[in-house]
Design an enzyme around this catalytic site. Structure first.
Site, mmCIF file in Angstrom:
data_model
loop_
_atom_site.group_PDB
_atom_site.id
_atom_site.type_symbol
_atom_site.label_atom_id
_atom_site.label_comp_id
_atom_site.label_asym_id
_atom_site.label_seq_id
_atom_site.Cartn_x
_atom_site.Cartn_y
_atom_site.Cartn_z
ATOM 1 N N LYS A 99 0.838 -1.205 0.000
ATOM 2 C CA LYS A 99 0.000 0.000 0.000
ATOM 3 C C LYS A 99 0.870 1.252 0.000
ATOM 4 C CE LYS A 99 -3.758 2.140 2.690
ATOM 5 N NZ LYS A 99 -4.539 2.076 3.962
ATOM 6 N N SER A 119 -9.336 2.302 2.565
ATOM 7 C CA SER A 119 -8.325 2.993 1.807
ATOM 8 C C SER A 119 -7.325 2.063 1.128
ATOM 9 C CB SER A 119 -7.556 3.921 2.736
ATOM 10 O OG SER A 119 -6.817 3.209 3.696
ATOM 11 N N SER A 167 -10.172 0.427 6.616
ATOM 12 C CA SER A 167 -9.380 0.480 5.385
ATOM 13 C C SER A 167 -8.863 -0.848 4.876
ATOM 14 C CB SER A 167 -8.202 1.441 5.580
ATOM 15 O OG SER A 167 -8.657 2.769 5.532
#
Lengths: 429, 429
Positions: free
Chosen positions: A80, A149, A173
């Site tokens: 990420k 996210s 997320s």
């Protein structure tokens, strides 16, 4: 051998066993990942930064002896884009950090690298792991959000582009995108993993997350991140003997199809002899949603300091969150911290025999469109309490769009939770 | 005007009031800091990296309008060298990171900079904020250790080189050097401040710390770091009505002169009508020392990942701590976390009316020599429990060498603790 189909069907440990057994080569698996990315990335948009196939294979071959002797064999990892990598940009989904090149790997990246993983690329994150979406689409239905996210990591796993990916969760997320895309997403107990080199959003809420295709893969990656003995042998599965059922309505809005999926899960569990106790929480779980928002607002504006001085480069929702935190009374923040801490005890005292909590991972299927990432409330209470959580995929609506249910464990009993998830997952698929 | 003497006697808020009142100029105060550094740095060795006077004044003058309108007016700040600064190296006291230039300021640095502080330099830290000392000597007695790991920040404050400095504490890294050097050192409640850009050592133990000459200065800096309304007006002081006394022996070894100082503090408090209750803890506080060590060992080797792959460049004690953490059973770590969490409740249930705990900040005066930084056990229990702590200086032994007593507050009640410390400090000086 049709490697595309193999990769579609194989989890990380299955790949590693196949390599060990001589069923396929590491390079074939790497190529299969790139084949899939070549075929799908233009539509899915999971990657923010990406090594080319040639660069990847060159890196693998340059140290092939090391990789062949390693645990992860040189297989590809997605990271990420709020987690620092020393050889790739980490831009956090924000123009403020365009071109930002960290000087070091985050500790989680360093450990997976040392175990033989190769960072294929950085996966799309929303702006600073908050709400504003990146380019990623839901691979299960391209007209829908992948959730956020950790949008790119969830999509890359669900779309079979890589066998392992790192994410993070402050609100929802990891669990929400995993639920929307139909991937396994695991959030560690608060404090469980080092967050060094992962950009912090809220110190009382941030957790590291993992995405994979099989629970045994999560167990393997977790062992590596904790520097514990790690094995690629199939792990044992076990059903919980008792689960606490938290219906979505105790947390917030939930769709009819999620209510159906939850009911179906209850029936499946009871058919296996699992005792299901309803968490009759009154308003207390809903209050945790508010406490979570308070804690997050207070802390985000004290972590994103430099960024808060450039409000014109922030999205509206993030600027509003920062404003909320700056104007918040400190007593509100401290009271929310205390409420959450006492909630941790209250929750399990409600049914001491319960092994885990079963509850919707999201309000329903992924919403249509790409302007938002869906509602996070289903994760906020457990995240505020710092509990380990895993999205168990498998359920779908009538059109085959994923519906995720999450299993919430007791603090620091992550290993037990993963064993239960192994038992549960075959029931849902 | 003899600015040296003024700086010796003035705290940060006193300086800021003097500037406001036209008693002296910012440049005179900056120059006084550099005069002191020029006179003493060769002996004290507080600084790892340092701006020259010319560079500093040029930076100040280039933005003088901003500084004149700011809260901190351009006054100098010392930053412990494990906290990232975008314009100065951050080497963490280790050859592994020689020449390491961060790309961003830590959030605490960004906030103090935005409030008008100027980073004068990076202060000496022990190797990765653990045991191996840097070059710093104790300004109160150069033949003694300044304590660690925030050695340079404590020495710079105690020796009047700067009016404010940042540190961090995982075991005893703020309170011990503050006690040894005779400075105010404050450690925030766990989670109180953003640690973004501060290099983590152990996520369940790390706290940000502040060094200053007056409690009101700590209150001002704390307000800036929390983005709360900040004032340079003299703060109100108040004595606690009841303190829980934890004699050094309940924690570990303590010297006869520290026993005398503790007794003297009790007499002084009782003379003011403060109720003193002995914490008759049996072995439980001592056990917290062991739990702290377990938690630290487990977590350090999972944060210092890349560094652990370069053991030949680590000191013996740090390599041993990493070895301890790597070979530790996970159950030991989890049990220590649980013991510490239950201890937090037990501690205050022992005497609910107590406002704070009074206890030695170190086993005695700073030990002779510079090969080690003294024993950390007096801080381990409170740090493990995540409580706010302040070293209250003022006591000395027969030779004038500092003896520190610490005041330990309730979690997240840092403001109350500082008010009590304001009341207490005049009694000790």
């Amino acid at each position: 051998m049709n490697t595309n189909i193999d990769v579609n069907q194989m989890g990380l440990c299955q790949m590693l066993r196949a390599i060990d057994e001589g069923v396929c080569t590491t390079e074939a698996l790497i190529n299969a990942c790139f084949d899939r990315i070549d075929a799908r990335e233009l539509e899915v948009g999971a990657w923010q930064v990406q090594r080319s196939r040639e660069e990847y294979l060159a890196a693998y071959r340059a140290q092939q002896d090391f990789y062949d002797a390693s645990l992860l064999k040189g297989l590809p990892l997605g990271v990420k884009d709020i987690i620092d990598t020393e050889e790739m940009l980490t831009e956090m989904g924000s123009p403020i950090h365009a071109g930002r090149q960290p000087i070091e790997d985050a500790s989680c990246v360093a450990l997976l690298r040392a175990a033989g993983g190769i960072v294929l690329g950085k996966t799309v994150t929303t702006e600073f792991a908050y709400f504003k979406p990146g380019k990623t689409k839901n691979p299960a239905d391209l007209s829908r959000t992948p959730g956020g996210s950790s949008s790119g990591s969830a999509a890359a796993i669900a779309d079979d582009m890589v066998p392992m990916a790192l994410g993070s969760q402050t609100a929802a997320s990891v669990i929400r995108p995993a639920a929307y895309c139909g991937a396994i997403g695991y959030v560690g107990s608060r404090g469980e993993f080092s967050l060094r080199g992962g950009q912090p959003l809220a110190q009382s809420l941030d957790s590291l997350g993992l995405f994979a295709r099989q629970i045994e893969d999560v167990q393997l990656l977790r062992a590596i991140l904790l520097r514990q003995p790690a094995s690629i042998a199939p792990a044992s599965a076990q059903l919980p003997s008792c689960v606490l059922l938290c219906r979505g309505e105790s947390v917030g809005e939930v769709s009819p199809e999620m209510q159906v999926a939850t009911e179906k899960a209850v029936v499946l569990l009871q058919a296996q002899g699992v005792k299901v106790i309803e968490l009759d929480a009154g308003e207390r779980i809903k209050e945790m949603v508010t406490h979570h928002i308070n804690i997050m607002a207070w802390e985000v504006c004290r972590n994103l300091v430099m960024e808060s001085f450039h409000k014109e480069q922030l999205s509206g929702p993030l600027a509003a969150l920062i404003e909320q935190g700056l104007s918040m009374d400190r007593a509100t923040y401290v009271a929310s911290l205390a409420a959450v801490e006492s909630g941790r005890e209250w929750l399990w005292s409600f049914a001491p025999e319960a092994d885990a909590i079963l509850t919707p991972a999201a309000p329903g299927i992924a919403p249509l469109g790409h302007e938002a990432t869906g509602a996070p409330h289903m994760s906020r209470p457990w995240q505020a309490m710092g509990l380990p959580v895993i999205n168990v995929p498998g359920m779908v609506d009538d059109n085959g769009v994923p519906l995720g249910l999450q299993l919430v464990g007791k603090a620091r009993q992550d290993d037990t939770l993963l064993t239960y998830a192994s038992g549960l997952m075959p029931l849902f698929v």
